[in-house]
Write a protein that holds these residues in place. Sequence first.
Motif, short mmCIF file in Angstrom:
data_model
loop_
_atom_site.label_atom_id
_atom_site.label_comp_id
_atom_site.label_asym_id
_atom_site.label_seq_id
_atom_site.Cartn_x
_atom_site.Cartn_y
_atom_site.Cartn_z
N GLY A 7 2.60 -1.26 -9.40
CA GLY A 7 1.79 -2.27 -9.06
C GLY A 7 1.06 -2.35 -7.71
O GLY A 7 0.29 -3.20 -7.23
N GLU A 8 1.13 -1.31 -6.85
CA GLU A 8 0.77 -0.95 -5.72
C GLU A 8 -0.79 -0.54 -5.74
O GLU A 8 -0.83 0.22 -6.52
CB GLU A 8 1.63 -0.56 -4.68
N ARG A 9 -1.18 -0.88 -4.71
CA ARG A 9 -2.64 -0.12 -4.49
C ARG A 9 -2.64 0.93 -3.11
O ARG A 9 -2.77 0.55 -1.93
CB ARG A 9 -3.91 -1.37 -4.05
N ARG A 10 -2.19 1.94 -3.72
CA ARG A 10 -1.65 3.05 -2.55
C ARG A 10 -2.88 3.45 -1.63
O ARG A 10 -3.98 3.67 -2.41
CB ARG A 10 -1.04 3.99 -2.93
N THR A 11 -2.91 3.88 -0.46
CA THR A 11 -3.89 4.54 0.44
C THR A 11 -3.20 5.56 0.99
O THR A 11 -3.85 6.28 1.95
CB THR A 11 -4.44 3.66 1.48
N VAL A 12 -2.32 6.41 0.34
CA VAL A 12 -1.58 7.73 0.90
C VAL A 12 -2.46 8.92 0.66
O VAL A 12 -2.11 9.81 1.57
CB VAL A 12 -0.17 7.78 0.39
N ALA A 13 -3.40 8.73 -0.09
CA ALA A 13 -4.37 9.91 -0.33
C ALA A 13 -6.00 9.31 -0.02
O ALA A 13 -5.99 7.89 0.09
CB ALA A 13 -4.23 10.33 -1.78
N GLY A 14 -6.78 10.02 0.22
CA GLY A 14 -8.02 9.66 0.46
C GLY A 14 -8.12 9.23 2.15
O GLY A 14 -7.29 9.28 2.93
N PHE A 35 0.88 -8.18 -3.91
CA PHE A 35 1.60 -9.06 -4.62
C PHE A 35 3.10 -9.29 -3.87
O PHE A 35 4.07 -10.07 -4.15
CB PHE A 35 1.79 -8.82 -6.09
N TYR A 36 3.09 -8.64 -2.72
CA TYR A 36 4.22 -8.50 -1.80
C TYR A 36 5.55 -8.27 -2.64
O TYR A 36 6.74 -8.97 -2.50
CB TYR A 36 4.03 -9.83 -1.07
N ALA A 37 5.55 -7.51 -3.75
CA ALA A 37 6.59 -7.33 -4.58
C ALA A 37 7.62 -6.21 -3.98
O ALA A 37 8.94 -6.58 -4.11
CB ALA A 37 6.09 -6.35 -5.80
N ASN A 38 7.16 -5.77 -2.93
CA ASN A 38 8.32 -4.67 -2.24
C ASN A 38 8.05 -4.63 -0.67
O ASN A 38 8.63 -3.77 -0.22
CB ASN A 38 7.75 -3.20 -2.71
N SER A 39 7.55 -5.57 -0.25
CA SER A 39 7.35 -5.68 1.30
C SER A 39 6.97 -7.25 1.40
O SER A 39 6.54 -7.99 0.53
CB SER A 39 6.13 -4.89 1.68
N GLY A 40 6.85 -7.39 2.79
CA GLY A 40 6.36 -8.61 3.24
C GLY A 40 4.78 -8.62 3.70
O GLY A 40 4.33 -9.55 4.20
N GLY A 41 4.08 -7.41 3.26
CA GLY A 41 2.56 -7.49 3.58
C GLY A 41 2.48 -6.88 5.05
O GLY A 41 3.25 -6.99 5.91
N TYR A 42 1.23 -6.35 5.17
CA TYR A 42 0.85 -5.45 6.12
C TYR A 42 -0.43 -5.69 6.90
O TYR A 42 -0.83 -5.37 7.81
CB TYR A 42 0.91 -4.05 5.89
N GLY A 43 -1.33 -6.77 5.98
CA GLY A 43 -2.59 -7.02 6.68
C GLY A 43 -2.73 -8.24 7.27
O GLY A 43 -3.65 -8.96 7.45
N TYR A 44 -1.77 -8.07 8.52
CA TYR A 44 -1.64 -9.28 9.56
C TYR A 44 -1.68 -8.71 10.75
O TYR A 44 -1.36 -7.59 11.04
CB TYR A 44 -0.67 -10.29 9.20
N THR A 45 -1.82 -9.49 11.92
CA THR A 45 -1.39 -9.20 13.22
C THR A 45 -0.15 -9.50 13.72
O THR A 45 -0.11 -10.65 13.73
CB THR A 45 -2.54 -9.76 14.25
N TRP A 47 15.76 0.19 3.18
CA TRP A 47 14.49 -0.12 2.55
C TRP A 47 13.43 0.98 2.05
O TRP A 47 13.42 1.95 2.36
CB TRP A 47 13.72 -0.90 3.84
N ARG A 48 13.04 0.42 0.74
CA ARG A 48 12.06 1.25 -0.20
C ARG A 48 12.60 2.78 -0.30
O ARG A 48 11.73 3.52 -0.31
CB ARG A 48 10.70 1.50 0.69
N ARG A 49 13.93 2.73 -0.82
CA ARG A 49 14.30 3.93 -1.02
C ARG A 49 13.99 4.45 -2.34
O ARG A 49 14.17 5.75 -2.64
CB ARG A 49 15.94 3.97 -0.87
N ALA A 71 2.74 1.44 4.09
CA ALA A 71 1.22 1.48 4.85
C ALA A 71 0.74 2.74 5.24
O ALA A 71 1.37 3.44 5.95
CB ALA A 71 1.37 0.31 5.74
N THR A 72 -0.64 3.07 5.17
CA THR A 72 -1.15 4.28 5.54
C THR A 72 -2.54 4.02 5.59
O THR A 72 -3.17 3.63 4.57
CB THR A 72 -0.96 5.46 4.27
N PRO A 73 -3.11 4.27 6.93
CA PRO A 73 -2.50 4.65 8.09
C PRO A 73 -1.84 3.53 8.79
O PRO A 73 -2.31 2.43 8.61
CB PRO A 73 -3.49 5.34 8.84
#
Length: 665
Positions: A22-29, A293-303, A555-557, A632-634
């Motif tokens: 369910g994630e929208r990954r950015t580990v490539a590109g 959807f914060y299914a596996n984290s608390g979100g990263y798009g914040y300061t 976490w996230r193992r 989160a990448t980067p």
Amino acid sequence: MHLRFALEDARRHEGDSTRFPGERRTVAGRFTGDPDGDRLLHVEPDGTIADFGYPFSRRAGIAAARFGIETNDGVAWFDDDRCEPVGQRYHEDTALVVTEVATPNGRVELFDLALGDGDAHVRHVRGLAAPLVAAVAFAPDGRTGRVAQLHHSDAVEAYHAHEHDYIAAADGFREVRGEAVPNFDALRNGGASLGESGEEAVLSGAVVAVAEPTEGAVTLSTLPAGRDREAGLARVREAAREHDGPTALRSVATEHTLADTTPTPAVASDLRVLSLLRGTAGRRIAGPEFDRFYANSGGYGYTWFRDDAEIAGFLLEADREFDLGLTDWHAKSARAYCDAQGEDGTWPHRVWPGDGALAPGWANDRLTDGGGDAYQADQTASVLSFLAAYREHGPASGVADDVDEAIADGVDAMLADTADDGRPVRCQNAWEDMHGRFTHTAATFLEGYAAVAATDHPDAHRARDAAGRVSEAIEDLWVPERGAYALRTDRDEVDDRLDSATLALADAYREYARIAAVDDVHVERLLIHLEATLGGLRRTTDAVDGLVRYEGDPWRRQEQAREKVWTVSTAWGARAAASVGTLLRERGDDRANDWFGRSHRLLALVAPDGPLSTDADYLPEQRFDDGTPDSATPLGWPHAIRSATLATLTAAGASTPAGLPEKRM
């Protein structure tokens, strides 16, 4: 729209040992963005694109977009098995992304650049022997339903209430149509569209547009905008027509390169990453929001004020050594911190980077009247350290008085959070997964107090006294049996696990040494602790090498039995080794060079060609044992640590030790 793509990803990756469904990954590109804009657009190696700039602009833009060419056998999409990614790169040190894809009709080259002025994005495609097909799913206001389209002569508009999204072509489109999106039952059962009815097709954000090539090329532009249709159409049309080719895009991209010269490729890459994660107001997100959807984290798009202030401090150090021209960045950071400080002198858990409004968080007890320890005291200390450094070294014109006031209030807040025994009170830790009284928090308090004490601020004397008390109190956390400082104490229990966050002690004592002598006992214990921590947290497999976050980190193992390697922890290890090397050299200790060498060896792991970097030289937050990047990448924090560590080594004259090729930096 987001739910649709999340469910599709979940179906593809359900049961995967290293992928979270369910994630929208950015580990490539690669990402494209502009230091003067709030657009953040991700480009996959197959040319698929998606917007990640919502935290800055509050506009969702493109949920997903795929591209292809017309053939006799239908559309050959760049992301299907009829085409193959060939390569992707940045144009020099800019944010212009160049992607090559092999198609049935030959190789095509795609150029993507997010423009700072008005947040338009341009994609130029050349090498086309057939019409280009663009399938774009807009999500205005983050919505799938109650969305509609307007088809203009040379542009398409998808809109909801406040957000209107556009796509245009420099030479217009041959054909445009809307596409119905699946309803709930279809999504649940893995079905496709609702049907072919005209109403359904235009009551969605999904657009399919076909453009005929001119001399083998097509230029498109996209724009998430507000309600002013006339302005939106003018901007998206202008963007396509004025940047109709690689030469124009290269020129704009080069014009917005952050620094004319950088000492190493690593620093150039770090500046690019940190500019991508930074909005026009100067605040940074921790990383792209991949888990919508914060299914596996608390979100990263914040300061976060911890991450952001640490990054700001590291950038100030790198700028002082390398003359990177970041004066405006430092001033905006100082302004943002002054504006966000609470009445009690602390800073909230996290805010939206665009306007600084309070963002969803779980450590905001200081904003309520009930007290509590759901508060991360190290955030306040980290901001104070930066403000003190900015006051001492940065041009503070325009914010000097506010900075002084913020420092005074911050010192008051930290003193209120320093218990009678000299250590910070019970709070939440830097990793946000425990409560207690942490060595890391104590280290940030020591550094914060010392940083203020090193200035001529009116509260310098109070800060000096507090720094001395914290320095002595840290020794209460020493665990002789482990030869290390404890992760924390919690009430009557001592948690003696090794924690990479305790590496902050090296910077703390380096700062403290500016205002007071660090005695031999403290120095020797610091060295023993670093030896134990760097050795005990090191994890090496055939595919990955680096430091884990802390002993027993769950976490996230996914299916992995042991802790994962973190780039922050690894970069922090390099930083700690460089800082303690500097401390030793200033004391005339011959062991300094050994620590500088250790710093370089750890830096090599997070170097552009190191095992923890992606092909784009992005540092993902974590990697699995098999080398799969995750989360989160980067991630901005390790990139800032890397540049500051290189600055520390350069200032110490230890930038290229024997046995480590300079190209690895």
